[in-house]
Structures are given as C-alpha cells and as structure tokens.
Scaffold this active site. Structure first.
Site, short mmCIF file in Angstrom:
data_model
loop_
_atom_site.label_atom_id
_atom_site.label_comp_id
_atom_site.label_asym_id
_atom_site.label_seq_id
_atom_site.Cartn_x
_atom_site.Cartn_y
_atom_site.Cartn_z
N CYS A 193 -69.61 -67.97 -36.27
CA CYS A 193 -70.67 -66.96 -36.27
C CYS A 193 -70.99 -66.54 -37.71
CB CYS A 193 -70.27 -65.78 -35.39
SG CYS A 193 -71.73 -64.90 -34.79
N HIS A 242 -69.09 -68.10 -30.41
CA HIS A 242 -67.68 -67.70 -30.49
C HIS A 242 -66.81 -68.55 -29.55
CE1 HIS A 242 -68.09 -64.11 -33.00
NE2 HIS A 242 -69.30 -64.02 -32.46
N GLU A 278 -63.74 -69.00 -29.62
CA GLU A 278 -62.40 -68.43 -29.39
C GLU A 278 -62.28 -67.73 -28.04
OE1 GLU A 278 -64.64 -67.34 -31.54
OE2 GLU A 278 -64.56 -65.17 -31.88
N1 GLN Z 1 -73.61 -60.33 -38.48
C1 GLN Z 1 -74.02 -61.61 -38.02
C2 GLN Z 1 -75.19 -61.52 -37.05
O1 GLN Z 1 -75.46 -60.49 -36.50
C3 GLN Z 1 -72.86 -62.37 -37.39
C4 GLN Z 1 -72.35 -61.75 -36.14
C5 GLN Z 1 -70.98 -62.24 -35.75
O2 GLN Z 1 -70.28 -62.85 -36.53
N2 GLN Z 1 -70.56 -61.94 -34.54
O3 GLN Z 1 -75.85 -62.50 -36.81
#
Ligand code: GLN
Length: 549
Positions: free
Chosen positions: A381, A507, A509
């Site tokens: 992410c 994600h 994970e």
């Molecule tokens: N801050 C980034 C976004 O909003 C990544 C978000 C995250 O890593 N969950 O896209």
C-alpha cells in the site's frame, strides 16, 4: 438452534481475550462445528477506522470493506468463520443506530433509554450471526468487567440468555491469576473479585480461563472453584506462551476446554482433528533457516500497528521452515542515520502501509537501498507508493516525484487522488475499501507466486498510481504487473531486473493464515532465504551487492 458463547475479561486489560476466543473457535471448528465469531467493543468511536494505531493497533479490513478491531485478525487466522459488518460492533455504532431510529420517529414518542433501547439494539447485534447453518456463535466482549462503558453489553448478554434459553448460552470469563514474588504464591483474590462483579449484574460464568505465569495447583483451582461458584474442572489454566501464540489452543485442549464446551452446550461434535495445527507447531519448532527482515515503518516501536504483517511474515516462515527475525526499523531513524547503517545485512526489506508525511523520506530511502542492492523488497500500500516515488526520482529522473498526499506541489505527482476522492471530507469508511479484483500479467513474479492471474485482495487507501506516468515507468523498467480488471487502476508493480521487488496497492497480510501462508509473503520470504544463502556463499559479506539502477 444456534448456541452462543460469550467471552468476557476481568482484572486487567490485554489478557488476550481475542486470542483465547479465536483459539476456542478453532477447536470447535476442528470438531466439525459451524462457527461464527463476533466482537463487541465498548468504546464510543463508530469503528476503529479513524483511531490512532498508537492507541489501537492496526485497523483490520474485511472483504466487505468494514474497518474493524485487530482481534478480528485473530479470528481469521485461527478459524474460517466468515466475517462481515455484523462481526464487529462498537458502542458508537449501537448508539448511532438508536439515535437515528429516534430521529426517524421509530420509538413513537417513548423515552429512549439504555434499558431497553440500547440493550435491545445490542441483542439484535448478538442475534445477527445466528441461523440454521450456524452451530455456535462466539461473541467476545471488549474491555474489562467493571468498566462503566461495558455495562450495557454485559446487561445485554445477561438478558440474551433469558430470550434464547439458558441452555443455549455459555459464559466464559478470562481472568488473571498473578504470581506474587514476595509471598511466593499465586493469588486468586483478583479473580474472585472479578467474578463477584459479574455475579452482581446477574451473570454466573460457566467456565473460567485463568491467565497465569505459573501452573495452577489443584488447590489453587479448588479455591477458585469454591469462591467463584463453578466446578473445579471448569477452572482452566492458560499459562503464558513465550514461544508462539499458536500454542494457545493446544494448552486449552490439554485442560479439556473443547470437551467441556461441547458437553455444557449439548453440541453434536465430531472428534478433534489437530493434525494441521500440530504440523504447524512442529515446523515452527524445527526451522531449517533463519533470516532477518527489516520492516521500515513509522510505528516501529508499536507491535500491534503492523500486527497482520508480522503474523504473515511468520506464516511465510512456517511455509519455508524458516525463523523470520523481524527488525523493526523506524523510518525517521533511516532519515537520521541512513539506510546503509540501519539496513545493511538484512535479507529482505518490507515497507508497510500508512498515512501522513512523517517518516516518508526514510521509507523512500529504504526502497532505494533495497532496489539498488538487490535485496528482496516488498512494498504494501503506502510501501508500494513509496516504491513508485523512489523509482521515479532515482531511476527515471523525475524531479521530486511524490504522492500528492505528502507534497501537494510536486512537479511529478506520480501518486495522486482519483477525482471521486477529491470532494470527500468525512473520515471513516470513505476510502477505497475491501475486496477488489485484480488481474495479473502472466509471467510476472506476482502471477508466479499466486499461481493465478485473477485474484481478489483487500484494499484501504485513497491515493492511486497516476496513469499519466505509466508509459515512462514501464519503459524505464518498473513493470505494471497487476491492474483492476478494466485496466484503469494500478495494483501491482515490480522491477523485473531485480531478484524480488514487488509493490502492491492492496493489503495481502489480511488474508494470510498460519497453515496457509499468503503467496506473496511466501514468495518474499523464499527470495530472502535465497538472498541469505547467496550472502553466505560470498563468505558472509553482506550488503555489498553491485549498484543497480
Ligand atoms: N496513505 C495512502 C493512501 O491513502 C496509503 C494507505 C495505506 O497504506 N493503507 O492511499
């Protein structure tokens, strides 16, 4: 008729109610029972989505996009209970719903009160997961007995047994039996008091699970049984596990937990099958490799903030029979002291998700180090977004390439907001959330890991790869190996000329289980093991790979 198990906690917080509930769930599932798990949280926030990871640990995201408490991560790692929006309720959510009903005139002018309106709303939540295809619902009540804010929840679980019949409910209370060095004794009084408090509000626990540093003697158990009004076999010891949380179910089995529950609730259960779990523990105890992985984040000191990441690394370790030593590196420390000093010698670098500008440059620097030194890299992410920024700056020469989250005026906004996100001001539930399909390019590293090209993974982000830059990136060596099925959103990037460099906008994970490691984590750890072995062949000289792009 679905049976209900309620798990409460007493004496102190952080006793591991989530783990214990998940372990009980796993045991019942391994006896062939159809299970649902649920958590009720007494805090007033509507969901944990907007809570600080410092205070609350990670926000765990479900397929349906709900942002939930991290205990739901334990449920998904230990069991196969399907989870959704009905699996996590907070005081805030319950009150919000009651207040909305009041505003819509649904209470026909009645005085709206904690009892019965709030408790009825809670009971409706308790009943939601039940149904003809469900044998048992385990509901964990967050907080500690005696807290003001958990009272409506305790009152609701008390009333619930009157509604569905006492024979269909089982109350499990998790307590602490501390060891007092000065007296050289385990002390049962806090447990007596905690159970006393439960009984005051009309709940007599059926089973007590006693967290303890030392084994309880038969006398200790007899004393607890007598004072707490339960049979001695219902006093179950749960000794601290210093090796792995995955040992907890085994110790509960040793003390007859599953059988007690099955008998007390009159469940038709099969024999317990723990083969897969035993194999997992065997692999954990008998590793063949040992590697070190740096996780470079801004909540480095706070284990719970990256809970699922650490668990997923362990699962991949189990898969490869490797002990994964995680080095938690603060991204601001990388800014101060440099990547060379903090990251030399590691076998893999992972940059996890996150929000906000603090520590960003340290993460970008960690990406550069991994990419140029040929160290396996996994960006998740925000970690993927940092990888895009880094590649833009250092491989493509894009001046100050960045996400507009961190540099609004960058001449090269390689990560930016989609138009539909630009007008949103509300926090909570407003990001791109939950399971979304991704199409992978066949022949890519990602596709090789998954062994498939159509996958689905959970998301939680606002910012996206800026498509204006796509051609420049692919021409420069960062391939886009996964997109949304219509091709419009970039989901996976990788550097093909690198042993293992993968960034994902989602994600992974959240979908890793101890007995079924996530394919990308397994791929990453596999590459880290190879990196380690190559280093060994070079005579242990680490961190001296050639300068790449
Ligand atoms: N801050 C980034 C976004 O909003 C990544 C978000 C995250 O890593 N969950 O896209």
């Amino acid at each position: 008729m679905t049976k209900h198990i309620f798990v409460t906690g007493g004496v102190v917080s952080s006793l591991g109610k989530g783990l214990t509930s998940a372990s009980i769930g796993m045991l019942l599932e391994q006896r062939g029972l159809r299970l649902r798990m649920q958590k009720l949280d007494p805090y007033i926030n509507v969901d944990p989505g907007t809570m600080s990871p410092y205070q609350h640990g990670e926000v765990y995201v479900l397929d349906d996009g709900s942002e939930t408490d991290l205990d739901l991560g334990h449920y998904e790692r230990f069991t196969n209970s399907p989870l959704n929006r009905d699996s996590n309720y907070t005081t805030g959510q319950i009150y919000l719903s009651v207040i909305n009903k009041e505003r819509h005139g649904e209470y026909l002018g009645q005085t709206v009160q904690v009892i019965p309106h709030i408790t009825n709303e809670i009971k409706a939540a308790l009943a939601k997961p039940a149904g003809p295809d469900v044998d048992v619902v385990i509901t964990e009540i967050g907080g500690t007995v005696g807290d003001i804010e958990s009272q409506p929840f305790l009152e609701a679980i008390r009333q619930f047994s009157l509604d569905v019949g006492k024979e269909n409910c089982l109350y499990i209370h998790l307590t602490l039996v501390p060891y007092l060095k000065a007296a050289a004794e385990l002390k049962t009084k806090p447990t007596q008091h905690s159970v006393g408090q439960l009984r005051q509000i009309g709940i007599q626990p059926d089973l007590l699970v006693c967290r303890t540093e030392r084994s309880l003697s038969r006398d200790d158990r007899a004393k607890i049984a007598l004072f707490c009004n339960v049979p001695i076999e219902a006093v179950i010891e749960e000794k601290d596990k210093d090796f792995s949380v995955y040992e907890v179910p085994m110790s509960l089995v040793e003390h007859g937990m599953d059988e007690l529950i099955v008998k007390k609730l009159g469940l038709k259960a099969g024999p317990l099958n723990l083969d897969r779990w035993r194999d997992l523990l065997h692999r954990l105890r008998n590793p063949r490799h040992e590697i070190s992985i740096a996780v470079v984040g801004k909540y480095a000191e706070h284990r719970d903030a990256y809970k699922s990441i650490y668990e997923a690394l362990d699962h991949a370790g189990v898969h490869h029979r490797a002990t994964v030593r995680v080095q938690r590196i603060h991204s601001e420390a990388v800014e101060r002291e440099g990547a060379e000093r903090l990251l030399s010698g590691v076998d893999g670098i992972l940059v996890p998700g996150g929000f906000g500008e603090r520590g960003i440059e340290g993460k970008v620097e960690a990406v550069r180090f991994a990419r140029q030194r040929g160290i396996p890299f996994f960006g998740i992410c925000l970690g993927m977004q940092c990888a895009v920024a880094e590649f833009g700056r250092n491989a493509l020469g894009l001046d100050r390439a960045n996400s507009t989250e961190f540099d609004k005026d960058t001449p090269n906004p390689v990560i930016c907001l989609l138009d539909e996100q630009k007008t949103i001001t509300d926090k909570g539930g407003t990001m791109r959330l939950g399971a979304q399909p991704t199409r992978l390019t066949s022949g890519s590293k990602a596709a090789a890991c998954y062994g498939a090209t159509d996958i689905s993974e959970r998301h939680r982000h606002r910012y996206e790869f800026n498509n204006v830059y796509r051609d420049r990136y692919t021409a420069g060596g960062l391939s886009i190996s996964g997109t949304s099925p219509d091709g419009s959103l970039v989901e996976v990037v990788e550097v093909s000329e690198h042993p293992w460099f993968v960034g994902v906008q989602y994600h992974p994970e959240f979908k890793s289980q101890p007995t079924r490691a996530h394919p990308l984590f397994a791929g990453f750890i596999g590459a880290a093991i190879e990196h380690h072995q190559a280093d060994d062949r070079k005579g242990g000289k680490k961190g001296e790979g050639g300068e790449g792009k």
